[in-house]
Design a protein around this motif. Sequence first.
Motif, PDB file in Angstrom:
ATOM      1  N   VAL A  64       0.850  -1.176   0.000  1.00 57.26           N
ATOM      2  CA  VAL A  64       0.000   0.000   0.000  1.00 57.26           C
ATOM      3  C   VAL A  64       0.890   1.231   0.000  1.00 57.26           C
ATOM      4  O   VAL A  64       2.024   1.190   0.496  1.00 57.26           O
ATOM      5  N   GLU A  65       0.403   2.315  -0.590  1.00 53.65           N
ATOM      6  CA  GLU A  65       1.095   3.599  -0.526  1.00 53.65           C
ATOM      7  C   GLU A  65       0.543   4.350   0.686  1.00 53.65           C
ATOM      8  O   GLU A  65      -0.575   4.848   0.666  1.00 53.65           O
ATOM      9  N   ASP A  66       1.310   4.377   1.761  1.00 53.62           N
ATOM     10  CA  ASP A  66       0.894   5.052   2.983  1.00 53.62           C
ATOM     11  C   ASP A  66       1.518   6.435   3.013  1.00 53.62           C
ATOM     12  O   ASP A  66       2.672   6.604   3.382  1.00 53.62           O
ATOM     13  N   GLY A  67       0.742   7.448   2.610  1.00 51.74           N
ATOM     14  CA  GLY A  67       1.305   8.791   2.548  1.00 51.74           C
ATOM     15  C   GLY A  67       2.416   8.885   1.531  1.00 51.74           C
ATOM     16  O   GLY A  67       3.462   9.484   1.781  1.00 51.74           O
ATOM     17  N   ASP A  68       2.236   8.259   0.360  1.00 51.69           N
ATOM     18  CA  ASP A  68       3.231   8.219  -0.721  1.00 51.69           C
ATOM     19  C   ASP A  68       4.445   7.398  -0.354  1.00 51.69           C
ATOM     20  O   ASP A  68       5.469   7.452  -1.029  1.00 51.69           O
ATOM     21  N   GLN A  69       4.368   6.622   0.708  1.00 50.83           N
ATOM     22  CA  GLN A  69       5.493   5.784   1.108  1.00 50.83           C
ATOM     23  C   GLN A  69       5.118   4.323   0.917  1.00 50.83           C
ATOM     24  O   GLN A  69       4.143   3.842   1.502  1.00 50.83           O
ATOM     25  N   PRO A  70       5.843   3.580   0.080  1.00 49.34           N
ATOM     26  CA  PRO A  70       5.478   2.185  -0.174  1.00 49.34           C
ATOM     27  C   PRO A  70       5.693   1.327   1.077  1.00 49.34           C
ATOM     28  O   PRO A  70       6.758   1.357   1.693  1.00 49.34           O
ATOM     29  N   VAL A  71       4.661   0.560   1.441  1.00 46.27           N
ATOM     30  CA  VAL A  71       4.715  -0.339   2.587  1.00 46.27           C
ATOM     31  C   VAL A  71       4.185  -1.689   2.135  1.00 46.27           C
ATOM     32  O   VAL A  71       3.188  -1.758   1.411  1.00 46.27           O
ATOM     33  N   SER A  72       4.841  -2.764   2.545  1.00 45.82           N
ATOM     34  CA  SER A  72       4.340  -4.100   2.259  1.00 45.82           C
ATOM     35  C   SER A  72       4.193  -4.868   3.571  1.00 45.82           C
ATOM     36  O   SER A  72       4.854  -4.548   4.556  1.00 45.82           O
ATOM     37  N   PHE A  73       3.322  -5.872   3.590  1.00 48.52           N
ATOM     38  CA  PHE A  73       3.117  -6.649   4.801  1.00 48.52           C
ATOM     39  C   PHE A  73       2.456  -7.977   4.447  1.00 48.52           C
ATOM     40  O   PHE A  73       1.902  -8.160   3.359  1.00 48.52           O
ATOM     41  N   HIS A  74       2.536  -8.907   5.397  1.00 47.95           N
ATOM     42  CA  HIS A  74       1.894 -10.211   5.250  1.00 47.95           C
ATOM     43  C   HIS A  74       0.586 -10.179   6.022  1.00 47.95           C
ATOM     44  O   HIS A  74       0.549  -9.845   7.209  1.00 47.95           O
ATOM     45  N   ALA A  75      -0.509 -10.521   5.344  1.00 50.29           N
ATOM     46  CA  ALA A  75      -1.831 -10.521   5.957  1.00 50.29           C
ATOM     47  C   ALA A  75      -2.370 -11.944   6.015  1.00 50.29           C
ATOM     48  O   ALA A  75      -2.348 -12.665   5.012  1.00 50.29           O
ATOM     49  N   ALA A  76      -2.816 -12.356   7.186  1.00 54.51           N
ATOM     50  CA  ALA A  76      -3.459 -13.661   7.374  1.00 54.51           C
ATOM     51  C   ALA A  76      -4.904 -13.429   7.827  1.00 54.51           C
ATOM     52  O   ALA A  76      -5.145 -12.708   8.806  1.00 54.51           O
ATOM     53  N   VAL A  77      -5.863 -14.021   7.110  1.00 55.45           N
ATOM     54  CA  VAL A  77      -7.284 -13.824   7.382  1.00 55.45           C
ATOM     55  C   VAL A  77      -7.909 -15.166   7.745  1.00 55.45           C
ATOM     56  O   VAL A  77      -7.751 -16.153   7.022  1.00 55.45           O
ATOM     57  N   VAL A  78      -8.634 -15.189   8.870  1.00 55.45           N
ATOM     58  CA  VAL A  78      -9.343 -16.402   9.312  1.00 55.45           C
ATOM     59  C   VAL A  78     -10.835 -16.064   9.393  1.00 55.45           C
ATOM     60  O   VAL A  78     -11.233 -15.168  10.156  1.00 55.45           O
ATOM     61  N   PRO A  79     -11.674 -16.741   8.591  1.00 55.56           N
ATOM     62  CA  PRO A  79     -13.113 -16.421   8.603  1.00 55.56           C
ATOM     63  C   PRO A  79     -13.777 -16.856   9.901  1.00 55.56           C
ATOM     64  O   PRO A  79     -13.423 -17.870  10.501  1.00 55.56           O
ATOM     65  N   LEU A  80     -14.755 -16.074  10.331  1.00 52.65           N
ATOM     66  CA  LEU A  80     -15.589 -16.391  11.482  1.00 52.65           C
ATOM     67  C   LEU A  80     -17.042 -16.500  11.018  1.00 52.65           C
ATOM     68  O   LEU A  80     -17.359 -16.217   9.857  1.00 52.65           O
ATOM     69  N   GLU A  81     -17.930 -16.869  11.931  1.00 54.30           N
ATOM     70  CA  GLU A  81     -19.340 -16.963  11.557  1.00 54.30           C
ATOM     71  C   GLU A  81     -19.905 -15.603  11.174  1.00 54.30           C
ATOM     72  O   GLU A  81     -20.764 -15.490  10.294  1.00 54.30           O
ATOM     73  N   ASP A  82     -19.412 -14.565  11.860  1.00 56.96           N
ATOM     74  CA  ASP A  82     -19.963 -13.235  11.601  1.00 56.96           C
ATOM     75  C   ASP A  82     -18.903 -12.238  11.164  1.00 56.96           C
ATOM     76  O   ASP A  82     -18.973 -11.050  11.454  1.00 56.96           O
ATOM     77  N   GLY A  83     -17.882 -12.713  10.465  1.00 58.24           N
ATOM     78  CA  GLY A  83     -16.828 -11.809  10.023  1.00 58.24           C
ATOM     79  C   GLY A  83     -15.512 -12.545   9.827  1.00 58.24           C
ATOM     80  O   GLY A  83     -15.486 -13.671   9.335  1.00 58.24           O
ATOM     81  N   ALA A  84     -14.438 -11.903  10.223  1.00 55.94           N
ATOM     82  CA  ALA A  84     -13.114 -12.513  10.054  1.00 55.94           C
ATOM     83  C   ALA A  84     -12.124 -11.830  10.981  1.00 55.94           C
ATOM     84  O   ALA A  84     -12.317 -10.684  11.409  1.00 55.94           O
ATOM     85  N   THR A  85     -11.050 -12.540  11.312  1.00 53.41           N
ATOM     86  CA  THR A  85      -9.937 -11.942  12.049  1.00 53.41           C
ATOM     87  C   THR A  85      -8.788 -11.694  11.074  1.00 53.41           C
ATOM     88  O   THR A  85      -8.598 -12.459  10.111  1.00 53.41           O
ATOM     89  N   ILE A  86      -8.051 -10.644  11.312  1.00 54.13           N
ATOM     90  CA  ILE A  86      -6.921 -10.256  10.458  1.00 54.13           C
ATOM     91  C   ILE A  86      -5.689 -10.135  11.328  1.00 54.13           C
ATOM     92  O   ILE A  86      -5.740  -9.532  12.412  1.00 54.13           O
ATOM     93  N   GLU A  87      -4.586 -10.701  10.853  1.00 51.64           N
ATOM     94  CA  GLU A  87      -3.305 -10.544  11.547  1.00 51.64           C
ATOM     95  C   GLU A  87      -2.263 -10.099  10.525  1.00 51.64           C
ATOM     96  O   GLU A  87      -2.061 -10.758   9.503  1.00 51.64           O
TER      97      GLU A  87
END
Length: 471
Positions: A64-87
């Motif tokens: 993502v460009e955060d304030g014109d500054q390139p940032v990268s990251f690892h995202a892990a998503v676990v689905p829930l019954e009413d949504g999801a958790t993100i780490e």
Amino acid sequence: MTAAGPIRARTDGADCLVEADETFAALQMRLGGAYPGTIALPGLLALVRKARRAGTALHAMLSVEDGDQPVSFHAAVVPLEDGATIEITQWRLSDAAWSADNGGPDMLALQRQLAQAHLVLDAEQRVIAGNVDAADLTELAAALQQGFGRYWTDLVSVEGSSHRQPLHWRLLDDAAVTVEGSARTWKTRILPLRTGGFELFLVAETVMASPAEALQAGSGDEVSQSPAQESNGAPLNGLLGQTLAPALRVPVNRIVANAETIRTRLAGPIAEPYVGYAGDIAEAGRHLLSLVEDLADLETVEDANFAPAPDHVDLADCARRAAGILGVRARERAITLQLPPSDLAAPAIGEFKRVLQILLNLVGNAIRYTRPETSVRVESGVSGALAWITVEDDGEGIGPEQAERVFEKFERLGRSGDGGSGLGLYISRKLARAMGGNLVVERGTNGGARFVLTLPADRAEAAAETASAFG
């Protein structure tokens, strides 16, 4: 560069962010989203929706460009019954965020290899994110958990300075600092980012107790003397290493940075001939910086009290790291780097920073002097009491009558105009012998040069690996 610990968040069934760590919530709002509100990062929103539809955990590297500054990251998503958790983990500033006066990707990669703590700072030098790798920096890691938004100098003690922030970053670059809970001395390296803010590296000046010291002392105490210090704490380096080299580094880096700004037309359009002039200035500045560093190293290795700090190292791993740093240079000349397989280890006793320095010199020379569209071959192993690594190229080779001359001080073997100082191999051999090993050259399989570095084998580590393999 990762944040100090994972960043977590939770969404509801409509993919709205309903819970988030402070860092995540701040990013959401900087990207124009609301909190609570729909995820503002398109790539992450798509990953969450895909995970919910599939009903399975998913992960991906995002940027993502955060304030014109390139940032990268690892995202892990676990689905829930009413949504999801993100780490989110492995939060890293992209290499493109670095300004020209940082020495380019090679310097960036080298700093990352040697540093044992990384911090990302904003324009006021307040902590944005941080990562700690050293066992004796656990208190710093804990402080980082609560330290976001604080000046980084509140988390360490800067030697010789009673001033509080804000101080200009150049006054803090290359400063000696102490960290609560660590008996070691640390040096800072502060590098400005192109779009504002800084990345801070902490590099140890003293080292943890080495195998040799532990055997002699029978304890796990840390070594109080480093290669850059005498037993009374006074610097070993003389005029160049401690005084002139740091003083020269700043203005020459600025010359290189300004020349690159002109060359790349970041400051505005210029005529084509001036682009070439600026490139020449930048290249000359880099050559001068390289010469300054070589002369500083020369002063260090020729000091009568110089003694590398032995530790457990893996020659094969060091070779892979050196190749990673020099990979761009090899690709520019269409040279293939053939490296030891990832599961091969060559345990040795030596100082990691110095071993990496030697291999950077050997692999760099091989890339420089071999023919384009050929290969540089690196092999390693353990034979008896010695661990060894070879670097072989397909260049013109070095004759028997030149085999010793090539290791002499300022020896160029008649070469000129290639940017070398004639000190690299001299310093590399001095370092190898200071660590109880040696560095020699012989004729390669295809007529090129094959350099052989040997160091004392780490028998305890090799025995442990063998037992693990058969256990």
